[in-house]
Design a protein around this motif. Structure first.
Motif, mmCIF file in Angstrom:
data_model
loop_
_atom_site.group_PDB
_atom_site.id
_atom_site.type_symbol
_atom_site.label_atom_id
_atom_site.label_comp_id
_atom_site.label_asym_id
_atom_site.label_seq_id
_atom_site.Cartn_x
_atom_site.Cartn_y
_atom_site.Cartn_z
ATOM 1 N N ILE A 2 -4.928 42.761 46.522
ATOM 2 C CA ILE A 2 -3.736 43.312 45.880
ATOM 3 C C ILE A 2 -2.479 42.859 46.609
ATOM 4 C CG2 ILE A 2 -2.461 45.450 45.464
ATOM 5 C CD1 ILE A 2 -5.067 46.781 44.755
ATOM 6 N N VAL A 5 -1.183 39.571 45.493
ATOM 7 C CA VAL A 5 -0.509 39.610 44.193
ATOM 8 C C VAL A 5 0.903 40.150 44.335
ATOM 9 C CG1 VAL A 5 -0.558 40.600 41.871
ATOM 10 C CG2 VAL A 5 -2.688 39.855 42.949
ATOM 11 N N ARG A 106 3.536 39.822 38.920
ATOM 12 C CA ARG A 106 3.752 40.736 40.042
ATOM 13 C C ARG A 106 4.196 42.111 39.553
ATOM 14 N NH1 ARG A 106 8.260 41.302 43.756
ATOM 15 N NH2 ARG A 106 7.498 42.218 45.687
ATOM 16 N N GLN A 109 1.132 44.270 37.974
ATOM 17 C CA GLN A 109 0.145 44.869 38.880
ATOM 18 C C GLN A 109 0.445 46.335 39.198
ATOM 19 O OE1 GLN A 109 -2.636 43.352 40.413
ATOM 20 N NE2 GLN A 109 -3.147 45.202 41.522
ATOM 21 N N GLU A 112 0.193 48.692 36.327
ATOM 22 C CA GLU A 112 -1.161 48.798 35.781
ATOM 23 C C GLU A 112 -1.225 48.343 34.328
ATOM 24 O OE1 GLU A 112 -2.342 52.835 36.600
ATOM 25 O OE2 GLU A 112 -2.917 52.327 38.656
#
Length: 331
Positions: A2, A5, A106, A109, A112
């Protein structure tokens, strides 16, 4: 991972000393715009800006021929991209067409949002009805391409819940800017065209009322310097300065492409003030150039590990780049 990202990967500062020549940023190399800079310096930072930015929204609306409630300002286009991804009205899949600006993925992420990545323009059009938020750069970053299916995409999104957002960060630096479909959402970041990337100010135009979207921003999202900048770039003096720089930028880019080809390198030219050059191991070449005082944009994070993105720069910088490249590539 994560964190991989979410880590921002952009041009410009990289934590090292300032290079002698910087080809990594696509800002107007003839900047800063002196008229916008003067307006920024004249701004009074001892006062709060209007938290509703009523005057600024009205001025931007009048300039673009829309209603004031169709405009939302932000502290740069990246902030507006992240705010769009958080907007409940647009909850659903996000669609992009790689390689493109990394900030879209970006933003998806932490919000969600399912991320749809089209592999071709045709697939982008096929997936568009499944998305609630879709981004296209005009011209695209890093390829400089101006897509020929913008009108078709806008028609396909019309009457659906899909917000087709055209990111126009480099649009005003195009040699022949194409007409934009009036039903598309438009994201403007004029700091690049005016050579003032340190001023974080941008705005969004939509075919819908953006009042609720404005309220998702933190209070005083734009400083008085950002206000002054956006107001200044609408004025004839600033627009005239920008128009006068385009021809020089395009000449510099053509000369850069010719110099790279003279070294036997493959060059991809689009419609923007930057280009791509194939150098093999881009990360290694970029590091070697950095040690020689030249900063470039390694395109590995775009999914193009053999390519560098280079912006149009003045003849002295261009000569330094070509000499450093020859030394790195030819030993």
């Amino acid at each position: 991972m994560i964190d991989d990202v979410l880590t921002p990967l952009h041009d410009g500062p990289d934590g090292g000393p300032e290079p002698r020549y910087d080809f990594s940023t696509n800002a107007n190399a003839l900047g800063p715009d002196p008229f916008a800079l003067e307006a920024i310096r004249a701004a009074d930072p001892s006062r709060y800006p209007d938290p509703l930015y009523a005057r600024l929204h009205a001025e931007l609306a009048a300039y673009h021929g829309v209603e004031a409630d169709q405009v939302a300002i932000g502290s740069g286009t990246s902030e507006l991209i992240h705010r769009l991804a958080r907007w409940r009205w647009l909850r659903g899949p996000m669609l992009i067409l790689p390689p493109t600006f990394s900030e879209y993925a970006r933003a998806a992420q932490p919000a969600e949002l399912p991320l749809l990545q089209a592999q071709s323009p045709r697939e982008f059009l096929e997936l568009l009805p499944r998305a609630t938020l879709a981004f296209l750069c005009v011209p695209n970053n890093p390829t400089g391409e101006v897509y020929d299916f913008l009108e078709e995409a806008a028609r396909k999104a019309l009457g659906t819940r899909t917000a087709l957002v055209l990111d126009l960060a480099y649009y005003s630096l195009l040699h022949n800017p194409p007409p934009l479909p009036p039903t598309a959402w438009r994201l403007y970041g004029p700091n690049k065209a005016h050579g003032l990337t340190g001023v974080r100010a941008g705005y969004l135009l939509a075919p819908h009322d953006l009042t609720h979207f404005r309220h998702l921003a933190p209070s005083w999202v734009l400083s008085v310097h950002g206000e002054a900048f956006l107001r200044a770039v609408l004025q004839p003096a600033s627009q005239g300065w920008l128009e006068a720089t385009r021809q020089t930028l395009w000449r510099w880019r053509a000369e850069l492409a010719a110099g790279l080809r003279a070294l036997g390198l493959e060059v991809r030219e689009g419609a923007a003030n930057f280009l791509l050059v194939r150098v093999g191991q881009a990360t290694a070449v970029a590091r070697a150039l950095r040690l020689r005082g030249v900063r470039v944009r390694d395109c590995t994070s775009f999914g193009l590990p053999e390519w560098l993105r280079l912006s149009a720069q003045d003849p002295q910088a261009r000569q330094a780049l070509l000499e450093a490249l020859q030394e790195v590539l030819c030993g």
